[in-house]
Design a protein around this motif. Structure first.
Motif, PDB file in Angstrom:
ATOM      1  N   LYS A  11       0.866  -1.189   0.000  1.00  0.00           N
ATOM      2  CA  LYS A  11       0.000   0.000   0.000  1.00  0.00           C
ATOM      3  C   LYS A  11       0.896   1.231   0.000  1.00  0.00           C
ATOM      4  N   GLU A  12       0.736   2.062  -1.006  1.00  0.00           N
ATOM      5  CA  GLU A  12       1.508   3.310  -1.055  1.00  0.00           C
ATOM      6  C   GLU A  12       0.531   4.469  -1.082  1.00  0.00           C
ATOM      7  N   SER A  13       0.612   5.367  -0.103  1.00  0.00           N
ATOM      8  CA  SER A  13      -0.369   6.438   0.115  1.00  0.00           C
ATOM      9  C   SER A  13      -1.767   5.861  -0.082  1.00  0.00           C
ATOM     10  N   ASN A  14      -2.501   6.230  -1.150  1.00  0.00           N
ATOM     11  CA  ASN A  14      -3.856   5.695  -1.297  1.00  0.00           C
ATOM     12  C   ASN A  14      -3.989   4.687  -2.421  1.00  0.00           C
ATOM     13  N   ILE A  15      -2.858   4.222  -2.969  1.00  0.00           N
ATOM     14  CA  ILE A  15      -2.961   3.256  -4.063  1.00  0.00           C
ATOM     15  C   ILE A  15      -2.202   1.969  -3.741  1.00  0.00           C
ATOM     16  N   PHE A  16      -2.674   0.894  -4.352  1.00  0.00           N
ATOM     17  CA  PHE A  16      -2.019  -0.400  -4.175  1.00  0.00           C
ATOM     18  C   PHE A  16      -0.994  -0.617  -5.281  1.00  0.00           C
ATOM     19  N   LYS A  17       0.143  -1.152  -4.905  1.00  0.00           N
ATOM     20  CA  LYS A  17       1.169  -1.551  -5.863  1.00  0.00           C
ATOM     21  C   LYS A  17       1.296  -3.069  -5.819  1.00  0.00           C
ATOM     22  N   GLU A  18       1.522  -3.678  -6.978  1.00  0.00           N
ATOM     23  CA  GLU A  18       1.879  -5.088  -6.994  1.00  0.00           C
ATOM     24  C   GLU A  18       3.398  -5.165  -6.945  1.00  0.00           C
ATOM     25  N   VAL A  19       3.910  -5.984  -6.036  1.00  0.00           N
ATOM     26  CA  VAL A  19       5.358  -6.120  -5.877  1.00  0.00           C
ATOM     27  C   VAL A  19       5.798  -7.294  -6.742  1.00  0.00           C
ATOM     28  N   HIS A  48      15.532  -8.629  -7.828  1.00  0.00           N
ATOM     29  CA  HIS A  48      15.136  -7.503  -6.969  1.00  0.00           C
ATOM     30  C   HIS A  48      13.619  -7.367  -7.017  1.00  0.00           C
ATOM     31  N   TRP A  49      13.063  -6.755  -5.976  1.00  0.00           N
ATOM     32  CA  TRP A  49      11.636  -6.408  -5.979  1.00  0.00           C
ATOM     33  C   TRP A  49      11.448  -5.131  -6.790  1.00  0.00           C
ATOM     34  N   ILE A  50      10.310  -5.026  -7.468  1.00  0.00           N
ATOM     35  CA  ILE A  50       9.956  -3.792  -8.176  1.00  0.00           C
ATOM     36  C   ILE A  50       8.462  -3.546  -7.970  1.00  0.00           C
ATOM     37  N   ASN A  51       8.076  -2.311  -7.681  1.00  0.00           N
ATOM     38  CA  ASN A  51       6.667  -1.978  -7.427  1.00  0.00           C
ATOM     39  C   ASN A  51       6.023  -1.402  -8.682  1.00  0.00           C
ATOM     40  N   VAL A  52       4.913  -2.021  -9.112  1.00  0.00           N
ATOM     41  CA  VAL A  52       4.155  -1.481 -10.251  1.00  0.00           C
ATOM     42  C   VAL A  52       2.712  -1.273  -9.815  1.00  0.00           C
ATOM     43  N   THR A  53       2.026  -0.323 -10.442  1.00  0.00           N
ATOM     44  CA  THR A  53       0.640  -0.046 -10.061  1.00  0.00           C
ATOM     45  C   THR A  53      -0.208  -1.308 -10.222  1.00  0.00           C
ATOM     46  N   GLU A  93      -9.397  -4.050  -1.895  1.00  0.00           N
ATOM     47  CA  GLU A  93     -10.394  -3.143  -1.308  1.00  0.00           C
ATOM     48  C   GLU A  93     -11.489  -3.932  -0.592  1.00  0.00           C
ATOM     49  N   LYS A  94     -11.843  -5.094  -1.158  1.00  0.00           N
ATOM     50  CA  LYS A  94     -12.838  -5.959  -0.491  1.00  0.00           C
ATOM     51  C   LYS A  94     -12.303  -6.445   0.858  1.00  0.00           C
ATOM     52  N   ILE A  95     -11.011  -6.783   0.891  1.00  0.00           N
ATOM     53  CA  ILE A  95     -10.416  -7.228   2.160  1.00  0.00           C
ATOM     54  C   ILE A  95     -10.447  -6.092   3.179  1.00  0.00           C
ATOM     55  N   GLU A  96     -10.108  -4.884   2.748  1.00  0.00           N
ATOM     56  CA  GLU A  96     -10.165  -3.726   3.667  1.00  0.00           C
ATOM     57  C   GLU A  96     -11.578  -3.547   4.216  1.00  0.00           C
ATOM     58  N   ASN A  97     -12.595  -3.738   3.365  1.00  0.00           N
ATOM     59  CA  ASN A  97     -13.988  -3.617   3.830  1.00  0.00           C
ATOM     60  C   ASN A  97     -14.324  -4.669   4.868  1.00  0.00           C
ATOM     61  N   LYS A  98     -13.856  -5.909   4.610  1.00  0.00           N
ATOM     62  CA  LYS A  98     -14.139  -6.996   5.564  1.00  0.00           C
ATOM     63  C   LYS A  98     -13.438  -6.748   6.896  1.00  0.00           C
ATOM     64  N   LEU A  99     -12.218  -6.237   6.823  1.00  0.00           N
ATOM     65  CA  LEU A  99     -11.454  -5.983   8.051  1.00  0.00           C
ATOM     66  C   LEU A  99     -11.934  -4.704   8.742  1.00  0.00           C
ATOM     67  N   SER A 100     -12.766  -3.921   8.038  1.00  0.00           N
ATOM     68  CA  SER A 100     -13.197  -2.576   8.458  1.00  0.00           C
ATOM     69  C   SER A 100     -12.029  -1.705   8.922  1.00  0.00           C
ATOM     70  N   ARG A 101     -10.927  -1.823   8.190  1.00  0.00           N
ATOM     71  CA  ARG A 101      -9.788  -0.910   8.371  1.00  0.00           C
ATOM     72  C   ARG A 101      -8.977  -0.929   7.081  1.00  0.00           C
ATOM     73  N   THR A 102      -8.294   0.156   6.813  1.00  0.00           N
ATOM     74  CA  THR A 102      -7.462   0.174   5.606  1.00  0.00           C
ATOM     75  C   THR A 102      -6.045  -0.247   5.969  1.00  0.00           C
ATOM     76  N   PHE A 103      -5.345  -0.796   4.996  1.00  0.00           N
ATOM     77  CA  PHE A 103      -3.935  -1.116   5.206  1.00  0.00           C
ATOM     78  C   PHE A 103      -3.169   0.201   5.334  1.00  0.00           C
ATOM     79  N   TYR A 104      -2.259   0.253   6.274  1.00  0.00           N
ATOM     80  CA  TYR A 104      -1.525   1.518   6.391  1.00  0.00           C
ATOM     81  C   TYR A 104      -0.393   1.594   5.376  1.00  0.00           C
ATOM     82  N   VAL A 105       0.162   2.785   5.224  1.00  0.00           N
ATOM     83  CA  VAL A 105       1.190   3.051   4.216  1.00  0.00           C
ATOM     84  C   VAL A 105       2.395   2.130   4.404  1.00  0.00           C
ATOM     85  N   ASP A 106       2.874   1.588   3.296  1.00  0.00           N
ATOM     86  CA  ASP A 106       4.031   0.687   3.247  1.00  0.00           C
ATOM     87  C   ASP A 106       3.739  -0.718   3.784  1.00  0.00           C
TER      88      ASP A 106
END
Length: 336
Positions: A127-135, A145-150, A160-173
């Motif tokens: 999770k980067e700021s408000n967007i998800f990256k695939e590592v 090496h790891w590389i982050n892409v949108t 986003e469905k998981i965040e809804n189920k957990l009723s919390r958002t993943f925090y940055v990084d």
């Protein structure tokens, strides 16, 4: 490279003690006796030791299945399984059928998958700021090496469905993993049984524990000669790479394709549900050496700091509604 056992990368419960497969046999007997000409399909049989002990115990109870299918994609493991089973249960070997893909004809009975879910491919995300990256993985200067892409829309929707189920958002990084193909895989597995039980044995958690804020670097686990770590680029191709199982997602996928989540518990409760305490030999009659060995085996199987709590058993059922003995001591399915 030997993967299993003392000289390999890790040890599985059936290799630690025959008590594991003896308990499992009691669970199988309960299911098999409800069907005429039932079969068992084992997905990924490792060294074949669980199949061997299971079949020998089923034979003692006169409960051998009509067929014992082994779905194995490793030629080396298949060769080792065939050698072991030909030696240990020659009278039944004609009924053991090796497959390199799932069977076309449906059967009644049981599917067993011990440490299979953890080996299925996953996507790693951040999770980067408000967007998800695939590592993803890249190869630069002769190194991985790891590389982050949108993240694509599909992956973002899943997360986003998981965040809804957990009723919390993943925090940055926050970094973790997800199996986006779980439902497709599970559907292909359940399609081979008409009626019966699918039994998963694996290390994992409910979704809330799997994506716990403290697990900020995910659940990737690598094994190389009994050393566990989380660097998949260490000895690439030689080490074993797995990830813990999100059993809540398994349960949700199962229900979407019409399966019933019959039971979910940890290894300790499952083994005691199957009568572990009645299978331990009388210690007073054993030598000190044997007493020590059995105590060590039991400790590995049932203590919370060993396999007892970390490993879970999940039973999914299809057109079969019996209460299973393995979940009689404790059934945690309402905690998923």
């Amino acid at each position: 490279n030997q993967i299993f056992g003392a000289k390999g990368d890790f040890v599985t419960a059936p290799q630690i003690s025959t008590l594991f497969s003896k308990c499992l046999a009691f669970q199988c007997i309960q299911i098999l006796k409800d069907f005429e000409n039932p079969s068992i399909l084992e997905i990924g049989a490792g060294t074949g030791i669980m199949a061997k002990d299971l079949l020998l115990n089923l034979e003692k109870s006169n409960s051998l299945p009509k067929k014992y299918f082994i779905y194995e994609i490793s030629a080396d493991l298949k060769f080792r399984q065939q050698n072991l089973l030909k030696q240990s249960i020659p009278q039944y070997i004609e009924n053991i059928i090796w497959l390199d893909k799932l069977p076309k004809r449906k059967f009644n009975g049981l599917i067993i998958a011990n440490e299979v879910l953890d080996a299925l491919p996953v996507k790693r995300f951040k999770k980067e700021s408000n967007i998800f990256k695939e590592v993803k993985v890249t190869f630069i200067d002769n190194n991985f090496h790891w590389i982050n892409v949108t993240a694509c829309d599909e992956l973002t929707n899943f997360l986003e469905k998981i965040e809804n189920k957990l009723s919390r958002t993943f925090y940055v990084d926050y970094c973790s993993e997800i199996n986006v193909n779980l439902k497709i895989w599970l559907d292909s597995v359940q399609s081979v049984i008409e009626k019966g039980v699918i039994l998963f044995i694996d290390y994992g958690y409910s979704m809330s524990d799997y994506y716990h804020p403290e697990k900020f670097d995910g659940n990737l686990l690598c094994h190389y000669r009994h050393h566990a770590h989380n660097d998949p680029f260490f000895y690439p191709g030689l080490q074993d790479i797995t990830t813990s199982v999100d059993f809540t997602s398994v349960a949700e996928c199962a229900e979407k394709i019409g399966l019933n989540v019959n039971g979910y518990t940890n290894q300790t409760y499952f083994l005691f549900g199957c009568g572990l305490e009645n299978l331990v030999p009388n210690m007073d009659l054993l030598s000190i050496k044997s007493q020590t060995e059995i105590s060590k085996e039991l400790r590995s199987l049932i203590m919370p700091d060993e396999m007892g709590e970390r490993f879970k058993f999940m039973a999914l059922t299809k057109e079969y509604n019996k209460d299973l003995i393995g979940f009689s001591k404790m059934n945690h399915r309402n905690q998923l």
